[in-house]
Design an enzyme around this catalytic site. Structure first.
Site, PDB file in Angstrom:
ATOM      1  N   CYS A  73      78.039  53.132  62.046  1.00 17.90           N
ATOM      2  CA  CYS A  73      77.337  51.886  61.730  1.00 17.90           C
ATOM      3  C   CYS A  73      76.661  51.812  60.363  1.00 17.90           C
ATOM      4  O   CYS A  73      77.036  51.000  59.510  1.00 17.90           O
ATOM      5  CB  CYS A  73      76.274  51.628  62.799  1.00 17.90           C
ATOM      6  SG  CYS A  73      76.847  51.730  64.495  1.00 17.90           S
ATOM      7  N   HIS A 126      69.527  48.684  60.480  1.00 15.82           N
ATOM      8  CA  HIS A 126      70.067  50.054  60.490  1.00 15.82           C
ATOM      9  C   HIS A 126      70.183  50.685  59.109  1.00 15.82           C
ATOM     10  O   HIS A 126      71.027  51.551  58.886  1.00 15.82           O
ATOM     11  CB  HIS A 126      71.430  50.082  61.195  1.00 15.82           C
ATOM     12  CG  HIS A 126      71.726  51.413  61.822  1.00 15.82           C
ATOM     13  ND1 HIS A 126      72.920  51.704  62.447  1.00 15.82           N
ATOM     14  CD2 HIS A 126      70.995  52.552  61.904  1.00 15.82           C
ATOM     15  CE1 HIS A 126      72.915  52.945  62.886  1.00 15.82           C
ATOM     16  NE2 HIS A 126      71.754  53.489  62.571  1.00 15.82           N
TER      17      HIS A 126
END
Length: 605
Positions: A73, A126
């Protein structure tokens, strides 16, 4: 008393002038799926589900047929934000600080905000949580979502709205979409850059029941080529999550139409890595976490009705997430902010059919590197594959193509040295240690402290994810991102956070905790450098684990969540500088102390 008044006529003139200034600037909407594979779309041949809204972006625009992201990710997100390979940007992993984007990097949001765009990000960030890693510090004027990696709650979850802790409403993807739509409505009179980063179909396996019922007993005619490795309940839930995601994409596209903004809005859709489970993926080798084709090839669709693109066309030349920043800047005329060398290239002419020069695209994770050319892939074991004749990577042709294999192997060696800072000299290797590398490279993970104390963002959250447990304290599950500390039973046990205080002063301290009735009353101490405060754990708060959120059981590596409450410990005087923030217990009258989700520090002056 005097007021600054603007007459209605003047107001109309000002609004008309502003509208004319921005009239030719296209809006931008970027959708990013989380853990969706290339094969998770009906337009890519998957008859197990129906994704008409996402498919419509391709049918009305251009399909980037050989588009590459990273195996996991946060690296992909960093490459999209900067146009640079993620190791250059400080991103080496997905948690414990390794996901943070270096502070000297400038983002695509910096560029569009600098050009007068309204910039908003909604969903999974993130790339760093604490200011100045927070999205509000990286060019996004509006942020609503969670800054961590995978999240443990998908219904009414704890979220971040411009640095303030709030509770979301409903299912995460629906909620993120609603806030993105509100942002577009509020900024319809000026150009906007809207980044919608879904957290689905990433586990935990949770989806609204209305979507699950279709797939609960759904036959799965298209299966993973890995045979017995596919877990059908997980496939069904992933498909249900994908149809929910498609529905939300449709909501945004419909709103653009309603606002009459659809013709001058660039829409991009892609995913951050390969599928998170073994399921249909076009017969490609690998899945999330690998540097093989199946782990890094993503769907990518771009449409712009007023752009000079032929609808329904396909661009077959290799491209990647690193190309999106220069491409969007090229399409909109927005000047990039920052002067670090880009790895990506402007694809705006290639989208119209112009050929690109021969290039290589590198994929890296956890010390493994593979490289893709238009025809070949050299994998992380130096096996060579002809991706035109053998897209499933079934036959290693390195021995009969030694010149190509050596050229690509040398390119990987040079790339690794350049982007990781590795070389054969001891001095260069020593310098690289401070940049952080994976365990497979034998270099410590990350040496950057977590920043605390910025007046423009006075609340700093230090989650368990970013802390280190000592003694018998453990994480609630192996995956750190949405974990909490448990098993605190001894005065020899403690928790530390490596922090750097930017502004000296007094900080209010709040600990988010749970505590059994029989353990209430422990004395705890929080200290930093030369100062400390003490307090009692209480009142008791021992809520049940959330057992009603998951559609099917979540993977054992992920924590089952519960409701944490704030324990106001007091005010801690903190000096400027770097050190360990240490949480320990000096008296434990019961069997244990408490479970800890996070420590919150608020600068008072």
């Amino acid at each position: 008393m005097r007021f600054n008044m603007i007459s209605p006529l003047v107001a109309v003139v000002l609004m008309t002038t502003a509208t004319s200034v921005f009239a030719d600037k296209p809006n931008v909407v970027v959708f990013l799926a989380d853990d969706s594979g290339w094969g998770d779309y009906s337009i890519n041949g998957n008859s197990n589900l129906n994704t008409p809204n996402i498919d419509s972006i391709a049918k009305q625009g251009v399909t980037l047929d050989r588009f590459y992201v990273c195996p996991v990710c946060s690296p992909t997100r960093a490459e999209f934000l900067t146009g640079r390979y993620h190791p250059r940007c400080g991103v080496r992993g997905v948690s414990t600080g390794q996901e943070r984007l270096n502070l000297d990097e400038k983002t695509i949001a910096n560029a569009f905000a600098n050009a007068g765009y309204a910039t908003g990000a909604f969903g999974k960030w993130h790339n760093g949580s604490q200011w100045p890693y927070h999205p509000n510090a990286r060019g996004f004027q509006e942020y609503y979502g969670f800054t961590s990696g995978h999240w443990g709650e998908y219904f009414d979850p704890p979220l971040d709205h411009n640095g303030q802790a709030i509770r979301g409403k409903g299912y995460t993807s629906d909620d993120f979409t609603s806030h993105a739509i509100s942002f577009m409505e509020a900024n319809r009179s000026k150009p906007f850059f809207t980044y919608i980063a879904f957290n689905t179909p990433h586990s935990p396996w949770a989806v609204p029941d209305s979507f699950w019922q279709k797939f609960k007993d759904h036959p799965i005619p298209l299966r993973s080529h890995e045979g017995g490795r596919e877990i059908l309940p997980e496939t069904r839930c992933a498909l249900a999550m994908m149809e929910n995601l498609d529905w939300n994409v449709g909501r945004v596209l419909a709103k653009l139409q309603e606002l009459k903004l659809d013709r001058n809005t660039i829409v991009i859709y892609f995913s951050d890595n390969g599928p998170n489970t073994w399921r249909f993926n076009g017969g490609m080798k690998g899945r999330k976490g690998t540097t093989d084709e199946g782990g890094v090839r993503s769907a990518c669709f771009i449409k712009w009705p007023t752009g000079d693109f032929k609808p329904g066309t396909t661009m077959g030349q290799i491209s990647g997430a690193i190309d999106l920043l220069p491409t969007l800047c090229g399409m909109t005329g927005v000047s990039r902010v920052g002067n670090k060398p880009l790895d990506g290239i402007d694809l705006s002419e290639a989208l119209k059919g112009k050929p690109l020069p021969e290039r290589m695209i590198f994929s890296a994770f956890n010390g493994n590197v593979s490289v893709r050319t238009q025809q070949h892939r050299l994998d992380n074991t130096d096996a060579l594959y002809d991706m035109v004749k053998d897209p499933g990577q079934t036959k290693n042709i390195a021995s009969e193509n030694t010149v190509v294999a050596k050229r690509l192997k040398d390119a990987v060696t040079s790339w690794r040295k350049e982007v990781y800072g590795l070389a054969d000299t001891p001095a260069t290797k020593a310098e690289a240690k401070g940049k952080g590398l994976g365990k497979k490279l034998g270099i410590p993970a990350d040496d950057r402290p977590f920043p605390v104390g910025y007046p423009e963002f006075p609340v700093t959250t230090l989650p368990a994810r970013d802390g280190i447990s000592h003694g018998g304290i453990k994480r609630s599950a192996p995956a750190p991102n949405c974990s909490y500390f448990v098993n605190w039973k001894s005065k020899e046990d403690f928790i530390t956070w490596d922090i750097e205080v930017n502004t000296p002063g007094n900080y209010d301290v709040v600990i988010h905790y749970t505590c059994r009735e029989k353990d209430a009353g422990a004395t705890i101490e929080l200290g930093f450098l030369n100062n400390k405060i003490q307090g009692k754990v209480g009142p008791a708060w021992d809520p049940p684990l959330y057992t009603n959120q998951d559609t099917i059981p979540r993977p054992p590596a992920e924590s089952i969540m519960k409701e944490f409450r704030p324990l106001r410990l007091g005010t801690l005087k903190m000096e400027k500088g770097r050190g360990l923030l240490k949480l320990k217990a000096s008296d434990i009258p019961g069997e244990g102390v408490m479970d800890v989700r996070l420590v919150e520090l608020t600068l008072k002056n």
